[in-house]
Design a protein around this motif. Structure first.
Motif, PDB file in Angstrom:
ATOM      1  N   ARG A 191       4.658   1.570 -17.591  1.00 32.85           N
ATOM      2  CA  ARG A 191       4.825   0.253 -16.914  1.00 32.85           C
ATOM      3  C   ARG A 191       6.091   0.002 -16.209  1.00 32.85           C
ATOM      4  N   ALA A 192       7.185   0.382 -16.817  1.00 27.03           N
ATOM      5  CA  ALA A 192       8.543   0.334 -16.279  1.00 27.03           C
ATOM      6  C   ALA A 192       8.651   0.919 -14.953  1.00 27.03           C
ATOM      7  N   ASN A 193       7.834   2.249 -14.849  1.00 21.53           N
ATOM      8  CA  ASN A 193       8.114   2.814 -13.391  1.00 21.53           C
ATOM      9  C   ASN A 193       6.959   2.147 -12.354  1.00 21.53           C
ATOM     10  N   VAL A 194       5.987   1.466 -12.745  1.00 18.20           N
ATOM     11  CA  VAL A 194       5.093   0.753 -11.862  1.00 18.20           C
ATOM     12  C   VAL A 194       5.945  -0.265 -11.335  1.00 18.20           C
ATOM     13  N   MET A 195       6.755  -0.910 -12.124  1.00 17.57           N
ATOM     14  CA  MET A 195       7.486  -2.291 -11.671  1.00 17.57           C
ATOM     15  C   MET A 195       8.531  -1.890 -10.915  1.00 17.57           C
ATOM     16  N   LYS A 196       9.300  -0.702 -11.102  1.00 16.40           N
ATOM     17  CA  LYS A 196      10.419  -0.112 -10.367  1.00 16.40           C
ATOM     18  C   LYS A 196       9.730   0.517  -9.016  1.00 16.40           C
ATOM     19  N   LYS A 197       8.864   1.171  -9.002  1.00 16.20           N
ATOM     20  CA  LYS A 197       8.167   1.728  -7.673  1.00 16.20           C
ATOM     21  C   LYS A 197       7.617   0.570  -6.828  1.00 16.20           C
ATOM     22  N   LEU A 198       7.047  -0.486  -7.354  1.00 16.18           N
ATOM     23  CA  LEU A 198       6.623  -1.592  -6.512  1.00 16.18           C
ATOM     24  C   LEU A 198       7.584  -2.702  -6.268  1.00 16.18           C
ATOM     25  N   LYS A 199       8.906  -2.510  -6.759  1.00 12.31           N
ATOM     26  CA  LYS A 199       9.903  -3.214  -6.526  1.00 12.31           C
ATOM     27  C   LYS A 199       9.667  -4.799  -6.982  1.00 12.31           C
TER      28      LYS A 199
ATOM     29  N   GLY B 227      -4.339  -8.177 -17.896  1.00 14.41           N
ATOM     30  CA  GLY B 227      -3.982  -9.226 -18.881  1.00 14.41           C
ATOM     31  C   GLY B 227      -3.899  -8.416 -20.359  1.00 14.41           C
ATOM     32  N   LYS B 228      -4.040  -7.016 -20.543  1.00 14.21           N
ATOM     33  CA  LYS B 228      -3.997  -6.245 -21.540  1.00 14.21           C
ATOM     34  C   LYS B 228      -2.483  -5.902 -22.114  1.00 14.21           C
ATOM     35  N   ALA B 229      -2.531  -6.106 -23.216  1.00 12.78           N
ATOM     36  CA  ALA B 229      -0.952  -5.852 -23.779  1.00 12.78           C
ATOM     37  C   ALA B 229      -0.802  -4.341 -24.062  1.00 12.78           C
ATOM     38  N   ASN B 230       0.480  -3.970 -24.202  1.00 12.48           N
ATOM     39  CA  ASN B 230       0.823  -2.691 -24.449  1.00 12.48           C
ATOM     40  C   ASN B 230       0.161  -1.955 -25.571  1.00 12.48           C
TER      41      ASN B 230
ATOM     42  N   CYS C 225       0.799  -1.219  -0.180  1.00 15.22           N
ATOM     43  CA  CYS C 225       0.138   0.089  -0.036  1.00 15.22           C
ATOM     44  C   CYS C 225       0.963   1.287   0.017  1.00 15.22           C
ATOM     45  N   GLU C 226       1.990   1.287   0.804  1.00 15.93           N
ATOM     46  CA  GLU C 226       2.960   2.259   0.727  1.00 15.93           C
ATOM     47  C   GLU C 226       3.474   2.704  -0.519  1.00 15.93           C
ATOM     48  N   ARG C 227       3.805   1.646  -1.249  1.00 20.30           N
ATOM     49  CA  ARG C 227       4.310   1.541  -2.737  1.00 20.30           C
ATOM     50  C   ARG C 227       3.622   2.102  -3.435  1.00 20.30           C
ATOM     51  N   LEU C 228       2.219   1.553  -3.318  1.00 13.25           N
ATOM     52  CA  LEU C 228       1.150   1.981  -4.590  1.00 13.25           C
ATOM     53  C   LEU C 228       0.886   3.390  -4.293  1.00 13.25           C
ATOM     54  N   ALA C 229       0.823   3.949  -3.214  1.00 10.92           N
ATOM     55  CA  ALA C 229       0.479   5.243  -2.839  1.00 10.92           C
ATOM     56  C   ALA C 229       1.751   6.335  -3.621  1.00 10.92           C
ATOM     57  N   THR C 230       2.635   5.700  -4.032  1.00 12.30           N
ATOM     58  CA  THR C 230       3.750   6.580  -4.744  1.00 12.30           C
ATOM     59  C   THR C 230       3.410   6.446  -6.314  1.00 12.30           C
ATOM     60  N   LEU C 231       2.471   5.811  -6.751  1.00 12.12           N
ATOM     61  CA  LEU C 231       2.109   5.812  -8.152  1.00 12.12           C
ATOM     62  C   LEU C 231       1.348   7.045  -8.474  1.00 12.12           C
ATOM     63  N   SER C 232       1.437   7.654  -9.740  1.00 12.12           N
ATOM     64  CA  SER C 232       0.601   8.304 -10.420  1.00 12.12           C
ATOM     65  C   SER C 232      -0.623   7.969 -10.663  1.00 12.12           C
ATOM     66  N   ASP C 233      -1.620   8.695 -11.134  1.00 13.82           N
ATOM     67  CA  ASP C 233      -3.055   8.132 -11.507  1.00 13.82           C
ATOM     68  C   ASP C 233      -2.723   7.414 -12.605  1.00 13.82           C
ATOM     69  N   ARG C 234      -2.049   7.976 -13.610  1.00  8.22           N
ATOM     70  CA  ARG C 234      -1.905   7.220 -14.925  1.00  8.22           C
ATOM     71  C   ARG C 234      -1.130   5.824 -14.712  1.00  8.22           C
ATOM     72  N   GLU C 235      -0.203   5.848 -13.870  1.00  5.59           N
ATOM     73  CA  GLU C 235       0.557   4.588 -13.348  1.00  5.59           C
ATOM     74  C   GLU C 235      -0.417   3.653 -12.788  1.00  5.59           C
ATOM     75  N   HIS C 236      -1.185   4.135 -12.039  1.00  5.25           N
ATOM     76  CA  HIS C 236      -2.337   3.191 -11.527  1.00  5.25           C
ATOM     77  C   HIS C 236      -3.234   2.569 -12.712  1.00  5.25           C
ATOM     78  N   GLU C 237      -3.577   3.271 -13.633  1.00 10.46           N
ATOM     79  CA  GLU C 237      -4.563   2.952 -14.755  1.00 10.46           C
ATOM     80  C   GLU C 237      -3.737   1.892 -15.657  1.00 10.46           C
ATOM     81  N   VAL C 238      -2.515   2.144 -15.830  1.00 11.44           N
ATOM     82  CA  VAL C 238      -1.672   1.336 -16.645  1.00 11.44           C
ATOM     83  C   VAL C 238      -1.526  -0.116 -15.893  1.00 11.44           C
ATOM     84  N   MET C 239      -1.160  -0.107 -14.484  1.00 12.88           N
ATOM     85  CA  MET C 239      -1.175  -1.220 -13.805  1.00 12.88           C
ATOM     86  C   MET C 239      -2.476  -2.008 -13.978  1.00 12.88           C
TER      87      MET C 239
END
Length: 345
Positions: free
Chosen positions: A321-329, A300-303, A280-294
């Protein structure tokens, strides 16, 4: 105040012998009250109305044997029986003692005159004997009760003496299918638990040494209680146990109770709650757009599909997508899905 009298039942079919013994008790003073029976049947009738402090019975009677008067109440003699016989036969003596007689004496004028002293000694010895037997029975009953209580527990329990030797275990501890590496057949009764734990090697060695130190501290009184959580790496599912060591109060040498309680489910719940908090702490660092992408990636949607739905370029989606993976480790989509599922619980 009335003086205490020892009640004696004499069973003697020879009148001359009975008379001599009666005179001996009369000469001994007022500390005795003597009743006399001349047959087994007469003696049994007297015993139905009162219980004497001691029975002195001739072995050979017209209608039976003196040892037939020996009674037991729940394994404890109801009264002591001293057997008289005219023959100093060792086999007869053994037979009388096996039947439960407290003592065996060969008739003679001197012995019959000495029967008051023999009777008093028999009563004292019998009193001590009964007290010991009752104490043993009480101890046995207490032990059975303790075993029943311990066996009703799901926790694994062992009782140790002051040297660390295992005195008792419950059924959960003895269960050979238990995944606990510190219980079972290798840690059974008469095994020195401290030595057995000290010989543990590998990944469980630190836990074994901690348990040994805790048991020693409790036995010696350095700690009133010891508690530690142990993860068992040797088990397929790496189970967790809470180990508690407490003093075992009672007479004799200091003892300790070692208890293992399976806390695997609790630890799993705690770990899941901790992981959710971190996620939850890590998810809070995502932007709205990053939340949508995640959300779309987890669905299961492709890029290419995500880019079309959001009206963005595929390169931009890849960057989000890369930012999401990095922020969520996380490194894989599977890890990302697990995080999403854990948050929804």
């Amino acid at each position: 105040m009335k003086n205490f009298e020892m009640t004696i039942l004499l069973v003697e079919d020879q009148p001359a012998h009975a008379k001599l013994i009666e005179r001996a008790f009369e000469s001994a003073g007022s500390g005795f009250r003597l009743s006399v029976a001349s047959s087994l049947r007469e003696a049994q009738k007297l015993l139905t109305s009162s219980t004497p402090d001691v029975v002195i019975a001739d072995l050979e009677l017209p209608d039976g044997r003196g040892t037939d008067l020996i009674r037991h109440d729940r394994g404890v003699p109801a009264f002591p029986v001293v057997v008289l016989t005219s023959h100093g036969n060792e086999q007869v003596a053994v037979e009388a003692m096996k039947a439960g007689a407290l003592d065996y004496v060969v008739k003679s004028s001197a012995v019959m005159r000495d029967l008051p002293r023999i009777a008093a000694a028999a009563i004292r010895e019998w009193t001590h004997l009964v007290e010991r037997r009752r104490a043993e029975m009480a101890r046995t009953q207490s032990l059975r009760l303790l075993e029943g209580v311990l066996d009703s527990l799901s926790a694994q329990v062992a009782v140790l003496d002051d040297n660390g030797m295992i005195l008792m275990v419950n059924s959960a501890w003895a269960n050979e299918s238990s995944p606990n590496p510190f219980s079972g057949k290798a840690f059974g009764v008469t095994v020195n638990y401290l030595s057995a734990c000290a010989n543990v090697t590998g990944e469980m060695e630190p836990a074994a040494h901690a348990i040994v130190a805790g048991v020693r501290d409790v036995i010696t009184g350095i700690q009133s209680q010891f508690c530690v959580e142990v993860q068992c790496y040797d088990t397929p599912d790496q189970r967790w146990y809470q180990v508690e060591v407490s003093p075992f109060s009672g007479a004799g040498a200091a003892r300790a109770v070692v208890l293992f309680e399976d806390i695997s489910e609790r630890k799993q719940t705690e770990n899941e709650a901790r992981d959710r908090a971190i996620h939850c702490e890590r998810l809070a660092t995502l932007s709205d757009r990053e939340h949508e992408v995640m959300t779309m990636v987890v669905a299961g949607k492709a890029n290419k599909v995500i880019a079309r739905d959001l009206g963005r370029s595929e390169k931009t989606v890849e960057k989000h997508r890369a930012n999401v993976m990095k922020k969520l480790k996380v490194r894989t989509i599977a890890d990302l899905v697990r995080i999403a599922v854990s948050i929804e619980r």
